[in-house]
Scaffold this motif. Structure first.
Motif, PDB file in Angstrom:
ATOM      1  N   MET A  81      36.791  62.615-170.042  1.00 26.70           N
ATOM      2  CA  MET A  81      36.233  62.323-168.711  1.00 26.70           C
ATOM      3  C   MET A  81      35.873  63.941-168.061  1.00 26.70           C
ATOM      4  O   MET A  81      35.385  63.987-167.167  1.00 26.70           O
ATOM      5  N   TYR A  82      36.774  64.658-168.560  1.00 27.81           N
ATOM      6  CA  TYR A  82      36.358  66.206-168.018  1.00 27.81           C
ATOM      7  C   TYR A  82      35.581  67.078-168.825  1.00 27.81           C
ATOM      8  O   TYR A  82      35.369  68.179-168.230  1.00 27.81           O
ATOM      9  N   GLY A  83      34.713  66.509-169.706  1.00 24.36           N
ATOM     10  CA  GLY A  83      33.866  67.384-170.677  1.00 24.36           C
ATOM     11  C   GLY A  83      32.595  67.165-170.079  1.00 24.36           C
ATOM     12  O   GLY A  83      32.186  66.702-168.838  1.00 24.36           O
ATOM     13  N   LEU A  84      31.643  68.096-170.886  1.00 22.98           N
ATOM     14  CA  LEU A  84      30.038  67.993-170.383  1.00 22.98           C
ATOM     15  C   LEU A  84      29.543  66.600-170.508  1.00 22.98           C
ATOM     16  O   LEU A  84      29.766  66.059-171.406  1.00 22.98           O
ATOM     17  N   PRO A  85      28.794  66.049-169.598  1.00 22.03           N
ATOM     18  CA  PRO A  85      28.024  64.959-169.860  1.00 22.03           C
ATOM     19  C   PRO A  85      27.149  64.924-171.103  1.00 22.03           C
ATOM     20  O   PRO A  85      26.459  65.586-171.222  1.00 22.03           O
ATOM     21  N   PHE A 114      41.496  70.394-176.391  1.00 26.89           N
ATOM     22  CA  PHE A 114      40.273  70.895-175.478  1.00 26.89           C
ATOM     23  C   PHE A 114      39.721  72.099-175.968  1.00 26.89           C
ATOM     24  O   PHE A 114      38.593  72.498-176.104  1.00 26.89           O
ATOM     25  N   GLN A 115      40.558  73.015-176.662  1.00 30.86           N
ATOM     26  CA  GLN A 115      40.314  74.338-176.992  1.00 30.86           C
ATOM     27  C   GLN A 115      39.538  74.424-178.443  1.00 30.86           C
ATOM     28  O   GLN A 115      38.536  74.953-178.560  1.00 30.86           O
ATOM     29  N   ASN A 120      33.575  69.157-176.036  1.00 36.43           N
ATOM     30  CA  ASN A 120      34.094  68.102-174.917  1.00 36.43           C
ATOM     31  C   ASN A 120      33.117  67.263-174.184  1.00 36.43           C
ATOM     32  O   ASN A 120      32.216  67.963-173.503  1.00 36.43           O
ATOM     33  N   CYS A 125      32.208  60.871-165.793  1.00 40.05           N
ATOM     34  CA  CYS A 125      33.466  61.484-165.315  1.00 40.05           C
ATOM     35  C   CYS A 125      34.408  60.454-164.681  1.00 40.05           C
ATOM     36  O   CYS A 125      35.031  61.133-163.729  1.00 40.05           O
TER      37      CYS A 125
ATOM     38  N   PRO B 160      32.707  68.695-164.603  1.00 42.53           N
ATOM     39  CA  PRO B 160      32.532  69.110-165.854  1.00 42.53           C
ATOM     40  C   PRO B 160      32.601  70.377-166.548  1.00 42.53           C
ATOM     41  O   PRO B 160      32.130  71.229-166.005  1.00 42.53           O
ATOM     42  N   GLN B 161      33.590  70.463-167.547  1.00 37.42           N
ATOM     43  CA  GLN B 161      33.547  71.811-168.074  1.00 37.42           C
ATOM     44  C   GLN B 161      33.525  71.781-169.756  1.00 37.42           C
ATOM     45  O   GLN B 161      33.736  70.653-170.370  1.00 37.42           O
ATOM     46  N   ALA B 162      32.963  72.858-170.450  1.00 40.58           N
ATOM     47  CA  ALA B 162      32.946  72.684-171.707  1.00 40.58           C
ATOM     48  C   ALA B 162      34.391  72.819-172.213  1.00 40.58           C
ATOM     49  O   ALA B 162      34.619  72.332-173.526  1.00 40.58           O
ATOM     50  N   ARG B 163      35.200  73.581-171.767  1.00 47.72           N
ATOM     51  CA  ARG B 163      36.623  73.665-172.162  1.00 47.72           C
ATOM     52  C   ARG B 163      37.660  73.259-170.928  1.00 47.72           C
ATOM     53  O   ARG B 163      37.300  73.959-169.945  1.00 47.72           O
TER      54      ARG B 163
END
Lengths: 171, 171
Positions: A81-85, A114-115, A120, A125, B160-163
């Motif tokens: 849920m923290y990644g890009l849509p 995540f790395q 991701n 979200c 939202p984040q890529a990482r």
């Protein structure tokens, strides 16, 4: 796909849903870390026998090592849920021709995932379900082709009905 | 939506996933039959407090009666692997302007549900998960608008984040 950190008692049914959803939506198999769970292997075996296909299930003690090895030949997509849509990244993921490993977690996914992930990706979200996120992701990745998948060697096949149930024995 | 036949021990986490998925994908609330489960109400309340919105949860002792009453004002969609494939019916369902009740079952759904439903819809004819089926159905019904939903009064919001993870406190 990879299901991170399965716990037999807490996750028994949810992890079975993850496995069967990935099977129905065309994944070749599921790796899982955490507790080894013979019941999960039995569920998958029974579904393969009845409904066909050769969906694989394998316990992996070192999921980070699996992900690192996978990255030598393919790409890794981590659903969180923290990644890009999804709508922002799905075209790029579809265009990528390499083998893909889709990762879903349980409660606590280590920061390394995540790395290591190439993408991701969030399916909204909001907190909901790794099963729901996985189904929508695969539905979009396949562009709906899951509705036309064939499962070889099936003993049973559903004949879709507007009302009621119809199942054919195929052998 | 309506989740049929919840059993506290067996279904605790799967029913919570059904509730949170229907919330994330824009349903107003969830009715459920079977065992009344205070833990389920607590989960929904905590998610509403943190992540916003006013998703409702209500136990119903007589689910067939609920469905019959609903049919006086709206339509009923039953998700089942035995129904007509989503791509065949989704346009018709989208065009229908009446309030909708989406029903998902547990193991054994009584034949009456198949008869009462305006649409019995399959998300593939393979056995998988009511959570996965619900997510894909709502994603298609909303045509992806779940990615833009706002949940009023949220205390937390994901950026939202890529990482990695980024969460903002909004009040």
């Amino acid at each position: 796909m990879l299901r991170f950190s399965h716990r037999v008692e807490r996750d028994k049914r949810v992890t079975a849903h993850v496995a069967l959803t990935s099977r129905a939506f065309g994944c070749r198999g599921m790796y899982y870390s955490g507790d080894a769970d013979p019941g999960l292997h039995r569920t998958v075996r029974e579904v393969n026998e009845r409904w066909g296909g050769e969906f694989l299930i394998q316990h992996v003690p070192e999921p980070l090592q699996l992900v690192r090895e996978w990255k030598r030949k393919g790409k890794v997509i981590h659903l969180t849920m923290y990644g890009l849509p999804l709508p922002q990244v799905i075209d790029e993921i579809r265009r990528d021709g390499l083998p893909k490993l889709v990762v879903v977690g349980g409660e606590k996914v280590p920061a390394e995932f995540f790395q290591l992930a190439d993408w991701n990706v969030s399916i909204t979200c909001q907190p909901h379900s790794e099963v729901g996120a996985l189904a929508v992701f695969l539905h979009e990745l396949l562009e709906g082709r899951e509705f036309g998948l064939e499962f070889k060697g099936a003993r049973l096949r559903v004949v879709p009905q507007a009302r009621g149930k119809r199942v054919e024995e195929t052998r």
